[in-house]
Structure formats: C-alpha cells, structure tokens
Enzyme design. Sequence first.
Site, PDB file in Angstrom:
ATOM      1  N   GLY A  15     140.894 114.828  -0.029  1.00 48.87           N
ATOM      2  CA  GLY A  15     141.061 113.604   0.745  1.00 48.87           C
ATOM      3  C   GLY A  15     142.126 113.790   1.806  1.00 48.87           C
ATOM      4  N   GLU A  79     138.384 106.236  -3.361  1.00 49.49           N
ATOM      5  CA  GLU A  79     139.447 107.028  -3.963  1.00 49.49           C
ATOM      6  C   GLU A  79     139.675 106.550  -5.389  1.00 49.49           C
ATOM      7  OE1 GLU A  79     142.734 108.079  -1.034  1.00 49.49           O
ATOM      8  OE2 GLU A  79     141.901 106.224  -0.203  1.00 49.49           O
ATOM      9  N   HIS A  84     145.127 109.134 -16.356  1.00 50.99           N
ATOM     10  CA  HIS A  84     145.356 110.259 -17.261  1.00 50.99           C
ATOM     11  C   HIS A  84     146.105 111.318 -16.470  1.00 50.99           C
ATOM     12  CE1 HIS A  84     144.630 113.215 -20.408  1.00 50.99           C
ATOM     13  NE2 HIS A  84     144.256 114.062 -19.468  1.00 50.99           N
TER      14      HIS A  84
END
Length: 169
Positions: A15, A79, A84
């Site tokens: 990204g 996005e 985690h």
Amino acid sequence: MKSLPYFCRGEVIRGFGRGSKELGIPTANFPDSVVDNLPADINTGIYYGWACVGNGEVYKMVMSIGWNPYYKNTKKSMETHVIHTFKEDFYGEILSVVMVGYIRPERSYNLLEALIAAINSDIEEAKVKLELPEHIKLREDNFFTSNPISSSALPTTTASTSQTIMNGH
C-alpha cells in the site's frame, strides 16, 4: 447495507506504507480488482469482521474502504487491519475477509494523533461487536476453510491473479 456480510479474497499488495510506519497500525491492502468489484451499497467508511491470511487462523479485523481523507488519496482503497500481531509481513499471501458490520463513515482529521485515536476506538468497537453470537458464527464459515490458492503457486500474470479473487459468497 444489504450486501453484508460480504465475503472477498485477494492477494495482499503493498500500500502507501503508512499503516505501520506512521500510524503504528499495520494494514493489508487489496488490489484494485477487489476494490473495483465491491457492491454499490458498500459505502466508504470503517467496517469490522473476520480475516484469515492464507490457510491460517481467523482473526478479528477492521477495514477502511475509501480515500483516506487525512491523506487526501486520489485512489479508493481497502485497507484491512487484522487484530493480531504477525511476526512478519505477508505481501503476496491471499487474504480472505468477511465484512460483517459498519462502524462509521470516513472522516478527515486535523491531527495525526486524532486519526490514530479514532482507529484505536474503531478497533475496540470491532472487538466488542464481534463477540455477538450472530458475528461469531461467521468466524467458522466454510469460506475460511475452502483452501484459498496460494499466490506463490500461481504464475504472475494478471489473468491468473484475478482467478484467486472471490467476491460474494
């Protein structure tokens, strides 16, 4: 939004490089082919749901869909922040997600700290909402066990990559 829950899968691409570096909140980005195939009633904003990298475990997630007004993006993006901590990046892996609910519309912020605080609030809201029985059952959906194709097993052509994308359910 009648399209929720919404199931999709695609290869994780690089990204803008801001999630981890500037925000301290890493995100996995979908390619344009996944973003461009969203149903019309999936508005821009912040969503929550479940996510799985490759054939791994299913974790809670929040997702931003839109133009990220703080950064004034000119390209719509999806996005995903998987709730985690992963040991390493997973670019090129297949990310499977189910969006189960909507948190809020996109907003612009005057300060980076205000954006970070809003994202952290979204994460906490997602954690709580995903404990509801109707959302927990989606964590066990066979969509996550349907053995997604590993991107490393595919030739690197656009045609073959698009075959790994499954919008809808």
